[in-house]
Enzyme design. Structure first.
Site, short mmCIF file in Angstrom:
data_model
loop_
_atom_site.label_atom_id
_atom_site.label_comp_id
_atom_site.label_asym_id
_atom_site.label_seq_id
_atom_site.Cartn_x
_atom_site.Cartn_y
_atom_site.Cartn_z
N TRP A 1 -12.26 11.46 -4.61
CA TRP A 1 -11.81 12.45 -5.59
C TRP A 1 -12.24 12.09 -7.01
O TRP A 1 -12.51 12.97 -7.81
CB TRP A 1 -10.30 12.60 -5.55
CG TRP A 1 -9.75 13.03 -4.22
CD1 TRP A 1 -10.10 14.15 -3.53
CD2 TRP A 1 -8.77 12.35 -3.43
NE1 TRP A 1 -9.39 14.21 -2.34
CE2 TRP A 1 -8.56 13.12 -2.26
CE3 TRP A 1 -8.05 11.17 -3.60
CZ2 TRP A 1 -7.66 12.75 -1.26
CZ3 TRP A 1 -7.15 10.79 -2.60
CH2 TRP A 1 -6.96 11.57 -1.45
N LYS B 1 -6.04 14.06 -12.99
CA LYS B 1 -5.41 15.17 -12.26
C LYS B 1 -4.09 15.61 -12.89
O LYS B 1 -3.49 16.59 -12.44
CB LYS B 1 -5.21 14.81 -10.79
CG LYS B 1 -4.32 13.62 -10.54
CD LYS B 1 -4.24 13.29 -9.04
CE LYS B 1 -3.46 14.34 -8.25
NZ LYS B 1 -3.21 13.90 -6.86
N GLU C 1 -1.18 13.76 -13.25
CA GLU C 1 0.06 13.15 -12.80
C GLU C 1 0.45 12.00 -13.72
O GLU C 1 -0.39 11.44 -14.42
CB GLU C 1 -0.07 12.65 -11.36
CG GLU C 1 -1.11 11.57 -11.16
CD GLU C 1 -1.26 11.15 -9.71
OE1 GLU C 1 -0.69 11.82 -8.83
OE2 GLU C 1 -1.93 10.14 -9.45
N HIS D 1 -8.81 1.07 1.76
CA HIS D 1 -7.56 1.72 1.37
C HIS D 1 -6.83 2.35 2.55
O HIS D 1 -6.79 3.58 2.71
CB HIS D 1 -7.84 2.75 0.28
CG HIS D 1 -6.68 3.07 -0.60
ND1 HIS D 1 -6.33 2.32 -1.70
CD2 HIS D 1 -5.76 4.06 -0.54
CE1 HIS D 1 -5.27 2.85 -2.29
NE2 HIS D 1 -4.90 3.91 -1.60
N GLU E 1 -1.87 -2.92 -6.91
CA GLU E 1 -1.57 -1.54 -7.30
C GLU E 1 -0.14 -1.46 -7.79
O GLU E 1 0.79 -1.88 -7.11
CB GLU E 1 -1.77 -0.59 -6.11
CG GLU E 1 -1.48 0.87 -6.43
CD GLU E 1 -1.73 1.77 -5.22
OE1 GLU E 1 -2.74 1.53 -4.50
OE2 GLU E 1 -0.94 2.69 -4.98
N GLU F 1 -2.28 -0.51 2.19
CA GLU F 1 -0.85 -0.27 2.40
C GLU F 1 -0.55 0.09 3.85
O GLU F 1 -0.29 1.25 4.18
CB GLU F 1 -0.33 0.84 1.48
CG GLU F 1 -0.19 0.43 0.03
CD GLU F 1 0.47 1.51 -0.82
OE1 GLU F 1 0.73 2.63 -0.32
OE2 GLU F 1 0.72 1.24 -2.02
N TRP G 1 -2.51 1.53 -11.37
CA TRP G 1 -2.96 2.77 -10.73
C TRP G 1 -2.69 3.94 -11.68
O TRP G 1 -1.54 4.14 -12.06
CB TRP G 1 -2.18 2.95 -9.43
CG TRP G 1 -2.54 4.15 -8.62
CD1 TRP G 1 -1.95 5.39 -8.66
CD2 TRP G 1 -3.57 4.24 -7.63
NE1 TRP G 1 -2.54 6.24 -7.77
CE2 TRP G 1 -3.54 5.56 -7.12
CE3 TRP G 1 -4.52 3.35 -7.13
CZ2 TRP G 1 -4.42 6.00 -6.12
CZ3 TRP G 1 -5.38 3.78 -6.15
CH2 TRP G 1 -5.33 5.09 -5.65
N ALA H 1 7.07 6.49 -6.90
CA ALA H 1 6.09 6.19 -5.85
C ALA H 1 5.21 7.38 -5.49
O ALA H 1 4.16 7.20 -4.85
CB ALA H 1 6.81 5.68 -4.61
#
Length: 343
Positions: free
Chosen positions: A72, A301, A303, A134, A262, A172, A296, A268
């Site tokens: 992305w 975008k 956020e 990832h 991260e 993760e 991170w 979260a």
């Protein structure tokens, strides 16, 4: 762009001298007052006890930024952006986050080119680079273990001679049926063995259960007979607090070396608000224990955890103005530049 960076490099040198005069340890600098990069100064990293250390054995705390998912936001995985983050933000490490699914490497192998561009930029710029496999929505790292071995074998063969490389082999792992002993540790042992055939020295970071939170579980049964292995701890300041720090302290007490590959200033989900004071509390904890960290993430975008505001720098050129940065971006930049002092 390179001419502009040269000008900025001169400004950075002046800034470094001013910072040094104020008593900032040069281990917190990407480029020191003599123009030496962090890799030139620290060299081949090693793990001693629970600490990440320089080639000479001095404990250090690396600090830096992570890409967003490269499928992305891969436009930021280039020399201009990483160079800007080095020269203006003072990062020492860049993390290339290569998702496997959700349009990532398993479905679209060409994404690997963004990892390679990140590595090549890091080599030129003298910063460390985390190569992040990832694991996330795919949950169990064993689902694509053969692909992981193939990928990391190739990276190790190509870049084994460079101390810049840090392998993060399992971001993760998650899910109630995905356990340390049953899935994550066996996977890690297999991938580590593949990397070590070609690269005996560079740091390897292993994910831990429950979205890399249950570091205490890994500490009860760590990987044996391997050097320079660290374990992942992830947190988001709006969601995770003292309970997770207690797990980290328990793991450290058992001798488990941790690396926060991260963390976010939000909750979260990547949203839910910007938590400055809770972020400072975490950063103080990491500083106390000399735990390296990567924030991170570099994305636009919109956020709260993103470094950029919505639609800023759509072409991935770097050279951001203050108005391009989110609240999180402005805060993390100031922390990295040592303008916000963390006790």
């Amino acid at each position: 762009m390179m001419k502009e960076r040269t000008a900025w490099f001169g400004i950075l040198g002046l800034m470094v001298m001013l910072i040094s005069a104020c008593g900032i340890d040069d281990t917190q600098l990407s480029v020191d007052k003599n123009g030496k990069t962090v890799v030139e100064r620290f060299g081949q990293l090693q793990v001693i006890g629970t600490k990440l250390c320089t080639e000479g054995g001095k404990p250090i705390q690396l600090r830096g930024m992570s890409s967003f998912g490269l499928q992305w936001a891969g436009k930021y995985a280039n020399e201009d952006v990483i160079g800007w983050l080095r020269d203006d933000w003072n990062i020492q490490v860049w993390r290339a986050a290569m998702y496997l699914t959700e349009g990532g490497y398993i479905q679209n192998p060409v994404i690997k080119e963004k990892v390679i561009s990140s590595i090549e930029a890091a080599l030129k710029l003298g910063v460390y680079v985390i190569v992040d496999w990832h694991v996330l929505s795919d949950k169990n790292p064993q689902a694509y273990q053969a692909k992981a071995i193939e990928f990391f074998t190739d990276i190790a063969q190509q870049y084994r001679k460079y101390p810049h490389i840090i392998y993060e082999i399992c971001n993760e792992p998650n899910g109630k049926d995905v356990t340390w002993q049953g899935n994550i540790k066996p996977y890690a042992e297999a991938v580590i063995a593949a990397i070590r055939q070609y690269d005996p020295d560079n740091i390897i970071i292993v994910g831990t259960p429950n979205w890399s939170q249950d570091v205490d579980v890994a500490a009860a049964d760590p990987i044996q007979n391997q050097k320079n292995i660290m374990y992942t701890l992830h947190f988001y300041a709006g969601t995770h607090g003292q309970e997770l720090r207690a797990k980290a302290e328990k793991a450290l007490a058992k001798g488990l070396p941790l690396f926060v590959t991260e963390w976010g200033t939000s909750d979260a989900s990547g949203g839910g608000g910007f938590y400055m004071e809770k972020s400072k509390e975490w950063l103080s904890f990491l500083k106390k224990h000399k735990i390296s960290w990567v924030n991170w993430s570099v994305n636009n975008k919109g956020e709260e955890s993103g470094a950029l505001v919505y639609n800023a720098d759509r072409e991935g050129k770097g050279y951001w103005k203050d108005s391009d940065l989110s609240e999180s971006g402005r805060f993390v930049r100031k922390v990295l530049r040592n303008e916000i002092r963390i006790p």
